[in-house]
Write a protein that holds these residues in place. Structure first.
Motif, PDB file in Angstrom:
ATOM      1  N   PHE A  11      -0.671 -10.879   9.133  1.00 31.22           N
ATOM      2  CA  PHE A  11      -0.994  -9.240  10.092  1.00 31.22           C
ATOM      3  C   PHE A  11      -1.293  -7.916   9.124  1.00 31.22           C
ATOM      4  N   SER A  12      -1.920  -6.989   9.398  1.00 38.28           N
ATOM      5  CA  SER A  12      -1.695  -6.006   8.960  1.00 38.28           C
ATOM      6  C   SER A  12      -1.902  -4.511  10.200  1.00 38.28           C
ATOM      7  N   GLY A  13      -1.339  -3.296   9.826  1.00 37.59           N
ATOM      8  CA  GLY A  13      -1.471  -1.983  10.645  1.00 37.59           C
ATOM      9  C   GLY A  13      -1.875  -1.066   9.388  1.00 37.59           C
ATOM     10  N   ILE A  14      -2.740   0.060  11.076  1.00 35.55           N
ATOM     11  CA  ILE A  14      -2.761   1.325  10.305  1.00 35.55           C
ATOM     12  C   ILE A  14      -2.457   2.384  11.078  1.00 35.55           C
ATOM     13  N   LEU A  22     -12.045   6.360   2.249  1.00 36.17           N
ATOM     14  CA  LEU A  22     -12.846   4.984   1.653  1.00 36.17           C
ATOM     15  C   LEU A  22     -11.336   4.299   0.607  1.00 36.17           C
ATOM     16  N   GLY A  23     -10.193   4.747   0.793  1.00 33.37           N
ATOM     17  CA  GLY A  23      -9.153   4.046   0.554  1.00 33.37           C
ATOM     18  C   GLY A  23      -8.841   2.796   1.565  1.00 33.37           C
ATOM     19  N   ASN A  24      -8.462   3.929   3.160  1.00 33.01           N
ATOM     20  CA  ASN A  24      -8.196   2.754   3.710  1.00 33.01           C
ATOM     21  C   ASN A  24      -9.296   1.928   4.031  1.00 33.01           C
ATOM     22  N   TYR A  25     -10.268   1.864   3.993  1.00 33.47           N
ATOM     23  CA  TYR A  25     -11.603   0.655   3.643  1.00 33.47           C
ATOM     24  C   TYR A  25     -11.504   0.026   3.081  1.00 33.47           C
ATOM     25  N   LEU A  26     -10.875   1.032   1.718  1.00 28.12           N
ATOM     26  CA  LEU A  26     -11.516  -1.002   0.654  1.00 28.12           C
ATOM     27  C   LEU A  26     -10.292  -1.074   0.214  1.00 28.12           C
ATOM     28  N   GLY A  27      -9.238  -0.526   0.154  1.00 29.70           N
ATOM     29  CA  GLY A  27      -7.690  -0.758  -0.109  1.00 29.70           C
ATOM     30  C   GLY A  27      -7.267  -2.396   1.282  1.00 29.70           C
ATOM     31  N   ALA A  28      -7.983  -1.112   1.918  1.00 24.70           N
ATOM     32  CA  ALA A  28      -7.264  -1.864   3.367  1.00 24.70           C
ATOM     33  C   ALA A  28      -8.268  -2.836   4.326  1.00 24.70           C
ATOM     34  N   ILE A  29      -9.050  -2.468   5.326  1.00 23.65           N
ATOM     35  CA  ILE A  29     -10.257  -3.232   6.520  1.00 23.65           C
ATOM     36  C   ILE A  29     -11.231  -4.211   6.061  1.00 23.65           C
ATOM     37  N   PRO A 151      -2.283  -8.169   3.672  1.00 27.52           N
ATOM     38  CA  PRO A 151      -3.279  -7.999   2.644  1.00 27.52           C
ATOM     39  C   PRO A 151      -3.009  -5.580   3.366  1.00 27.52           C
ATOM     40  N   VAL A 152      -2.816  -5.095   1.970  1.00 29.53           N
ATOM     41  CA  VAL A 152      -2.231  -4.266   2.164  1.00 29.53           C
ATOM     42  C   VAL A 152      -2.303  -3.156   0.675  1.00 29.53           C
ATOM     43  N   GLY A 153      -2.633  -1.587   0.552  1.00 28.17           N
ATOM     44  CA  GLY A 153      -2.918  -1.266  -0.637  1.00 28.17           C
ATOM     45  C   GLY A 153      -1.761  -0.834  -0.962  1.00 28.17           C
ATOM     46  N   GLU A 154      -1.461  -0.588  -2.177  1.00 34.37           N
ATOM     47  CA  GLU A 154      -0.299  -0.601  -3.208  1.00 34.37           C
ATOM     48  C   GLU A 154       0.742   0.113  -2.629  1.00 34.37           C
ATOM     49  N   ASP A 155       0.328   1.182  -2.274  1.00 39.78           N
ATOM     50  CA  ASP A 155       1.464   2.148  -1.781  1.00 39.78           C
ATOM     51  C   ASP A 155       2.726   1.068  -0.623  1.00 39.78           C
ATOM     52  N   GLN A 156       2.101  -0.076  -0.592  1.00 38.45           N
ATOM     53  CA  GLN A 156       3.082  -0.200   0.922  1.00 38.45           C
ATOM     54  C   GLN A 156       3.960  -1.563   0.349  1.00 38.45           C
ATOM     55  N   ARG A 157       3.851  -1.448  -1.382  1.00 38.71           N
ATOM     56  CA  ARG A 157       4.779  -2.735  -1.902  1.00 38.71           C
ATOM     57  C   ARG A 157       5.855  -2.443  -1.306  1.00 38.71           C
ATOM     58  N   ALA A 190      -9.857  -2.116  -6.157  1.00 39.69           N
ATOM     59  CA  ALA A 190      -9.370  -0.389  -4.967  1.00 39.69           C
ATOM     60  C   ALA A 190      -8.062  -0.500  -4.160  1.00 39.69           C
ATOM     61  N   THR A 191      -6.587  -1.315  -5.078  1.00 41.39           N
ATOM     62  CA  THR A 191      -5.519  -1.461  -4.254  1.00 41.39           C
ATOM     63  C   THR A 191      -5.037  -0.071  -4.388  1.00 41.39           C
ATOM     64  N   ARG A 192      -5.394   0.918  -5.322  1.00 44.54           N
ATOM     65  CA  ARG A 192      -5.035   2.371  -5.224  1.00 44.54           C
ATOM     66  C   ARG A 192      -6.314   3.488  -5.302  1.00 44.54           C
ATOM     67  N   VAL A 193      -7.216   3.515  -4.522  1.00 45.02           N
ATOM     68  CA  VAL A 193      -8.341   4.573  -4.810  1.00 45.02           C
ATOM     69  C   VAL A 193      -7.404   6.247  -5.027  1.00 45.02           C
ATOM     70  N   MET A 194      -8.109   6.764  -5.840  1.00 42.00           N
ATOM     71  CA  MET A 194      -7.623   7.800  -6.446  1.00 42.00           C
ATOM     72  C   MET A 194      -8.142   8.591  -5.859  1.00 42.00           C
ATOM     73  N   LYS A 201      -3.979  11.656  -8.658  1.00 41.05           N
ATOM     74  CA  LYS A 201      -3.319  11.661  -7.109  1.00 41.05           C
ATOM     75  C   LYS A 201      -3.978  10.667  -6.364  1.00 41.05           C
ATOM     76  N   LYS A 202      -3.238  10.095  -5.069  1.00 42.72           N
ATOM     77  CA  LYS A 202      -4.089   8.747  -3.819  1.00 42.72           C
ATOM     78  C   LYS A 202      -4.994   9.308  -3.142  1.00 42.72           C
ATOM     79  N   MET A 203      -5.691   8.867  -2.903  1.00 42.50           N
ATOM     80  CA  MET A 203      -7.158   9.678  -2.078  1.00 42.50           C
ATOM     81  C   MET A 203      -6.205   9.976  -0.954  1.00 42.50           C
ATOM     82  N   SER A 204      -6.076  10.700   0.046  1.00 46.38           N
ATOM     83  CA  SER A 204      -5.529  10.570   1.605  1.00 46.38           C
ATOM     84  C   SER A 204      -5.914  10.907   2.269  1.00 46.38           C
TER      85      SER A 204
HETATM   86  P1  TYM Z   1      -1.047   3.078   6.327  1.00 47.00           P
HETATM   87  O1  TYM Z   1      -1.458   4.585   7.809  1.00 47.00           O
HETATM   88  O2  TYM Z   1      -1.351   4.852   5.671  1.00 47.00           O
HETATM   89  O3  TYM Z   1      -2.330   3.212   5.407  1.00 47.00           O
HETATM   90  C1  TYM Z   1      -3.141   1.894   5.796  1.00 47.00           C
HETATM   91  C2  TYM Z   1      -3.777   0.824   4.436  1.00 47.00           C
HETATM   92  O4  TYM Z   1      -4.883   1.557   4.381  1.00 47.00           O
HETATM   93  C3  TYM Z   1      -4.051   1.828   2.647  1.00 47.00           C
HETATM   94  N1  TYM Z   1      -4.235   3.289   2.018  1.00 47.00           N
HETATM   95  C4  TYM Z   1      -4.696   2.977   0.367  1.00 47.00           C
HETATM   96  N2  TYM Z   1      -5.601   1.818   0.035  1.00 47.00           N
HETATM   97  C5  TYM Z   1      -5.868   1.895  -1.538  1.00 47.00           C
HETATM   98  N3  TYM Z   1      -6.012   3.148  -1.834  1.00 47.00           N
HETATM   99  C6  TYM Z   1      -5.918   4.024  -1.025  1.00 47.00           C
HETATM  100  N4  TYM Z   1      -6.095   5.776  -1.132  1.00 47.00           N
HETATM  101  C7  TYM Z   1      -5.007   3.656   0.139  1.00 47.00           C
HETATM  102  N5  TYM Z   1      -4.775   5.031   1.616  1.00 47.00           N
HETATM  103  C8  TYM Z   1      -4.458   4.050   2.564  1.00 47.00           C
HETATM  104  C9  TYM Z   1      -2.418   1.137   2.717  1.00 47.00           C
HETATM  105  O5  TYM Z   1      -1.648   0.783   1.663  1.00 47.00           O
HETATM  106  C10 TYM Z   1      -2.244   0.797   4.185  1.00 47.00           C
HETATM  107  O6  TYM Z   1      -2.554  -0.908   3.751  1.00 47.00           O
HETATM  108  N6  TYM Z   1       2.963   1.695   7.099  1.00 47.00           N
HETATM  109  C11 TYM Z   1       1.576   1.317   6.724  1.00 47.00           C
HETATM  110  C12 TYM Z   1       1.052   0.990   8.458  1.00 47.00           C
HETATM  111  C13 TYM Z   1       1.737  -0.572   8.426  1.00 47.00           C
HETATM  112  C14 TYM Z   1       1.587  -1.503   7.890  1.00 47.00           C
HETATM  113  C15 TYM Z   1       2.168  -2.866   9.325  1.00 47.00           C
HETATM  114  C16 TYM Z   1       0.890  -2.134   7.782  1.00 47.00           C
HETATM  115  C17 TYM Z   1       2.949  -0.403   9.077  1.00 47.00           C
HETATM  116  N7  TYM Z   1       3.122  -1.622  10.282  1.00 47.00           N
HETATM  117  C18 TYM Z   1       2.376  -3.530   8.943  1.00 47.00           C
HETATM  118  C19 TYM Z   1       1.448  -3.427   7.268  1.00 47.00           C
HETATM  119  C20 TYM Z   1       2.209  -4.685   8.229  1.00 47.00           C
HETATM  120  C21 TYM Z   1       0.566   2.784   6.873  1.00 47.00           C
HETATM  121  O7  TYM Z   1       1.200   3.277   6.988  1.00 47.00           O
HETATM  122  O8  TYM Z   1      -0.749   2.861   6.467  1.00 47.00           O
END
Ligand code: TYM
Length: 340
Positions: A11-14, A22-29, A151-157, A190-194, A201-204
């Protein structure tokens, strides 16, 4: 339902908070796409209930963001025939289990969450209760499916550690082995794309400068320009990986290269070590354009037919509820809710 055997389930969510980077793409999708297949059932969610925790979102914008996120998932390779794809609010068991978890999680655990502290800053008194309680809803998102891998990026650990603590306390308090102790899957280059402007700083999506990030909707020219203008230092790329220590911008570009190429930072350094950025950046730009720009085209094509997106989401929610309804019912029974 067996209470100790858990089906391998991802399970994962965005958040549909507007704009995928690109952070969402490489770190998550991209990782979500890689996990589709025989080994796991895969469930991916647009977490709209989370998206309203931070600041007021105009309703029409939330609708558009949710559809755009769904288009992004599909354009990147999530197949609605293979994965369950839906928006959180349409599966009410998420919020129902979150209430139970609000009563399991301790105030002290929640107060340690660094993401709340970072987001709230000095303004904590004016933040919503939802933003504070958000990690308990996230735990419910995962555990309402008995998901085993996330599966998530580092910021969700830290949120995933809290999810494990909540599952363990629930199981302990009620003397059951009902919720799995979920495995975080935080892997790859790419668990933490800057940020492209500041490698510390994290890419945001919320960074004021659009040059700091690549958006999944950027066209080929924008992608190439942003990479060409990415901040770097004057040294050539090192010939060994540890030569990237203390060079956050160089490390970031190497990591991005490795993740886009399905390779590793070691392999990128062994091929490109010693090159100047003036040589490395154009190769990276070509790679990024080749991988990303077809997705932005596909996203706009999908966005032209919102009714089809809504149909996919509604079907996904129906499939999701088949999994969540029995797990919520059993949770209520365990807790002692008459009638469950
Ligand atoms: P969100 O929406 O902020 O980010 C979605 C996913 O993208 C990853 N991510 C990154 N990975 C690498 N480098 C980056 N710069 C970067 N920016 C974002 C995040 O780590 C995340 O995997 N709380 C979550 C959403 C959520 C969720 C869940 C995730 C809600 N319920 C249950 C997993 C399981 C969030 O705010 O992600």
């Amino acid at each position: 339902m067996s209470e100790t055997q858990f089906t391998p389930r991802v399970f994962s969510g965005i958040q549909p908070s507007g704009g995928l980077t690109l952070g969402n793409y490489l770190g998550a999708i991209k990782r979500f796409v890689d996990m589709q297949g025989a080994e796991f059932e895969t469930i991916y969610c647009m977490v709209d209930l989370h998206a309203i925790t931070a600041k007021f979102i105009d309703p029409a914008t939330l609708v558009r963001n949710t559809r755009e996120l769904c288009a992004g998932f599909i354009a990147a390779g999530i197949d609605p025939q293979q994965s369950i794809l839906f928006n959180q609010s349409q599966v009410p068991e998420h919020a129902q289990l979150a209430w139970i978890f609000n009563c399991v999680a301790r105030m002290g655990w929640m107060q340690r969450m660094t993401q709340f502290k970072d987001k709230a800053g000095k303004n904590a008194q004016n933040e919503s209760l939802g933003l504070f309680a958000y990690p308990a809803l996230m735990a419910a998102d995962i555990l309402i499916y008995h998901a085993t891998h996330v599966p998530v990026g580092e910021d969700q650990r830290q949120h995933l550690e809290l999810t494990r603590d909540i599952a363990a306390k629930f199981n302990h308090d009620y003397g059951v082995e009902f919720f799995p102790i979920t495995e975080p899957v935080i892997e790859g280059a790419a668990t933490r794309v800057m940020s492209l402007r500041d490698g510390t700083k994290k890419m945001s999506k919320s960074d004021a400068s659009d040059m700091s990030r690549i958006n999944m909707t950027d066209d080929a020219d924008a992608i190439a320009t942003k990479i060409r203008k990415a901040r770097t230092d004057p040294e050539p790329l090192p010939s060994e990986l540890d030569g990237l220590d203390d060079r956050p911008e160089a490390r970031n570009l190497v990591n991005i290269f490795a993740a886009l190429a399905d390779s590793s930072p070691e392999a990128v350094i062994s091929e490109h070590g010693g090159q100047q950025f003036s040589a490395f950046k154009p190769v990276l730009a070509d790679l990024a354009v080749a991988k990303l720009s077809p997705m932005s085209g596909e996203m706009s094509r999908l966005m032209a037919d919102p009714a089809e997106i809504d149909r996919i989401l509604a079907h996904g929610a129906e499939q999701a509820r088949e999994l969540t309804a029995p797990i919520l019912k059993r949770t209520y029974e365990i807790v002692g809710m008459v009638g469950a």
